[in-house]
Design an enzyme around this catalytic site. Structure first.
Site, PDB file in Angstrom:
ATOM      1  N   ILE A 297      31.516 -12.956  -0.510  1.00  0.00           N
ATOM      2  CA  ILE A 297      32.150 -11.808   0.127  1.00  0.00           C
ATOM      3  C   ILE A 297      33.050 -12.324   1.235  1.00  0.00           C
ATOM      4  O   ILE A 297      32.665 -13.228   1.989  1.00  0.00           O
ATOM      5  CB  ILE A 297      31.120 -10.790   0.660  1.00  0.00           C
ATOM      6  CG1 ILE A 297      31.831  -9.548   1.188  1.00  0.00           C
ATOM      7  CG2 ILE A 297      30.194 -11.399   1.709  1.00  0.00           C
ATOM      8  CD1 ILE A 297      30.924  -8.345   1.355  1.00  0.00           C
TER       9      ILE A 297
ATOM     10  N   GLY B   6      36.776 -11.574  13.578  1.00  0.00           N
ATOM     11  CA  GLY B   6      35.397 -11.834  13.211  1.00  0.00           C
ATOM     12  C   GLY B   6      34.636 -10.547  13.013  1.00  0.00           C
ATOM     13  O   GLY B   6      34.699  -9.922  11.964  1.00  0.00           O
TER      14      GLY B   6
ATOM     15  N   GLU C 206      21.972  -7.532   4.886  1.00  0.00           N
ATOM     16  CA  GLU C 206      22.430  -8.882   5.206  1.00  0.00           C
ATOM     17  C   GLU C 206      21.793  -9.360   6.510  1.00  0.00           C
ATOM     18  O   GLU C 206      21.317 -10.498   6.612  1.00  0.00           O
ATOM     19  CB  GLU C 206      23.957  -8.911   5.323  1.00  0.00           C
ATOM     20  CG  GLU C 206      24.507 -10.286   5.666  1.00  0.00           C
ATOM     21  CD  GLU C 206      26.029 -10.340   5.670  1.00  0.00           C
ATOM     22  OE1 GLU C 206      26.571 -11.409   5.998  1.00  0.00           O
ATOM     23  OE2 GLU C 206      26.666  -9.315   5.351  1.00  0.00           O
ATOM     24  N   ARG C 207      21.770  -8.493   7.508  1.00  0.00           N
ATOM     25  CA  ARG C 207      21.185  -8.878   8.797  1.00  0.00           C
ATOM     26  C   ARG C 207      19.677  -9.062   8.685  1.00  0.00           C
ATOM     27  O   ARG C 207      19.101  -9.921   9.359  1.00  0.00           O
ATOM     28  CB  ARG C 207      21.553  -7.824   9.849  1.00  0.00           C
ATOM     29  CG  ARG C 207      23.024  -7.904  10.231  1.00  0.00           C
ATOM     30  CD  ARG C 207      23.533  -6.693  10.972  1.00  0.00           C
ATOM     31  NE  ARG C 207      24.951  -6.883  11.278  1.00  0.00           N
ATOM     32  CZ  ARG C 207      25.784  -5.922  11.673  1.00  0.00           C
ATOM     33  NH1 ARG C 207      25.331  -4.676  11.803  1.00  0.00           N
ATOM     34  NH2 ARG C 207      27.045  -6.182  11.920  1.00  0.00           N
TER      35      ARG C 207
ATOM     36  N   GLY D 196      27.439 -10.682  12.034  1.00  0.00           N
ATOM     37  CA  GLY D 196      27.572  -9.956  13.290  1.00  0.00           C
ATOM     38  C   GLY D 196      26.898 -10.743  14.388  1.00  0.00           C
ATOM     39  O   GLY D 196      25.717 -11.068  14.284  1.00  0.00           O
TER      40      GLY D 196
ATOM     41  N   ASN E 271      25.081 -11.925  17.879  1.00  0.00           N
ATOM     42  CA  ASN E 271      23.960 -11.309  18.578  1.00  0.00           C
ATOM     43  C   ASN E 271      24.410 -10.375  19.700  1.00  0.00           C
ATOM     44  O   ASN E 271      23.714  -9.422  20.055  1.00  0.00           O
ATOM     45  CB  ASN E 271      23.016 -12.384  19.121  1.00  0.00           C
ATOM     46  CG  ASN E 271      22.124 -12.942  18.020  1.00  0.00           C
ATOM     47  OD1 ASN E 271      22.206 -12.527  16.864  1.00  0.00           O
ATOM     48  ND2 ASN E 271      21.264 -13.877  18.371  1.00  0.00           N
TER      49      ASN E 271
END
Length: 398
Positions: free
Chosen positions: A140, A148, A261-262, A383, A385
């Site tokens: 992906i 970002g 995903e996280r 993502g 932190n």
């Protein structure tokens, strides 16, 4: 040479059930089978893959042959229609070998779910069967050289011309970027609309689409065996049938899937922490200094006690979170908490465990050295932190 693997037999059934309350005996048997597969097909070669800076496609094929790729998708597409707990097991055991295998998790549980959730029947029939065999490896592409976490501000464009889109732009830090045969790409199909996120769409770009090329394999601090690359699209021709879902809804699709995903990042961080703790306990029990074992020094005991407490608390929080996710509950806030806190804990544990290994912790033959390199990026990808804290604060009404 240190012991590279925690013996599953050393865990009692009671311990296993306590650590994973959402798992049944069938899941535990699956874990044993999958672990044996990895002991044969991954562990003996992983150090070489790290040196080669890539995992061979033959490993992907072996994973596919045994049904370990996309196990949760429908049988008609080559899957086994398993519950997501099987994917959790696969990801945990891959992480025990090394974080460089994270590309498999990305394929199974991040990219393919975009197709199963938002793809048409024609798209599913065209792409999914080869994803289960390892013939097709996915990626992906969201991140760009200047963008970002700000996904609404991506610059890669896709202009519809007749029966195809013309894509122009660059993506970077793309996991599976070298191997990828199929890439879900975040593009701007409307650069004028406001707010900007309404102009984001998802296109599936295939290896042989004209104008698609990949740059160098990026040389990273860690995750050496995982191929990461830059992708270039120069007047890239993509059939309009490769639009995933609807135009303008790409940002919503990304937000929907980023939670899993996280969660995967949090799972990886927790397993890394557990692995480092167990190996370090073994090490300090075996080493001597000043006439006694290193484990007998109060400083060592306090450090181990602190880490063990963090690991236990992290496991309890994570297990409940996985169960909630599998039940379809809204877990955005808790996933953000887990992704932030568990990756931070893992980074701190890596530092402490390397210190407790002394000079040997700096040697490549000890797994802690690789963990020390691999872990920091977990607080950045999926993502940062800081973004996780922003999400938490927002959802707390701040």
């Amino acid at each position: 040479m240190e012991k590279r693997w925690i013996d599953l037999k050393s865990l009692s059934n009671k311990q296993k059930q306590r650590e994973h309350p959402y798992l049944t005996e069938e899941h535990h048997q699956f874990r044993k089978t999958f672990r044996k597969f990895l002991e044969k097909e991954a562990l003996p070669y992983y150090e070489q893959w790290e040196e080669d800076r890539i995992i061979p496609r033959s490993f992907w094929s072996k994973m596919g042959e045994q049904g370990y790729l996309c196990p949760d998708i429908e049988e008609r597409f080559g899957g086994s229609e398993t519950d997501w707990a099987y994917s959790v097991i696969i990801n945990e055991e891959l992480e025990r070998v090394g974080t460089g295998l994270i590309g498999v998790a990305l394929h199974n549980d991040i990219v393919v779910p975009y197709i199963t959730s938002f793809g048409t029947e024609e798209q599913k029939n065209r792409w999914l069967p080869s994803c289960t065999t390892g013939k097709t490896i996915t990626a992906i592409a969201m991140t760009e050289p200047g963008t970002g976490s700000d996904l609404a501000n991506i610059k890669t464009t896709a202009r519809l011309k007749g029966d195809h889109y013309v894509v122009n732009g660059t993506k970077t830090f793309i996991t599976n970027g070298i191997h990828a045969d199929l890439v879900v790409v975040a593009v701007k199909t409307d650069t004028e609309i406001r707010p900007q996120h309404k102009g984001v769409s998802l296109l599936v770009i295939e290896r042989d689409n004209p104008g698609f090329s990949r740059g160098r394999k990026l040389d990273k601090v860690g995750l050496h065996s995982q191929d990461t690359a830059e992708l270039f699209f120069e007047d890239c021709i993509v059939p309009k049938e490769n639009l995933l879902g609807e135009e303008g809804k790409g940002f919503l699709y990304l937000m929907d899937k980023l939670q899993q995903e996280r969660l995967l990042v949090a799972i990886g961080a927790q397993i890394a922490s557990e692995d480092m703790l167990h190996s370090t306990i073994d090490y300090v029990k075996s080493r001597e200094a000043f006439g006694q074992r290193v484990s007998q020094f109060q400083n060592t005991q306090f450090k181990i006690a602190e880490m063990a407490t963090e690991v236990e608390m992290g496991r309890a929080f994570l297990d409940q979170l996985i169960a909630d996710h599998m039940a379809g509950e809204n877990v955005v806030t808790k996933v953000s908490m887990a992704k932030w806190k568990l990756t931070e804990i893992a980074r701190n544990i890596a530092t402490q465990c390397m210190q407790l290994h002394g000079g040997y912790g700096f040697m490549e033959e000890y797994k802690i050295a690789r963990r020390y390199r691999d872990i920091p990026v977990a607080s950045i990808y999926a993502g940062t932190n800081d973004i996780m804290k922003t999400i938490i604060a927002k959802n707390l009404g701040l």
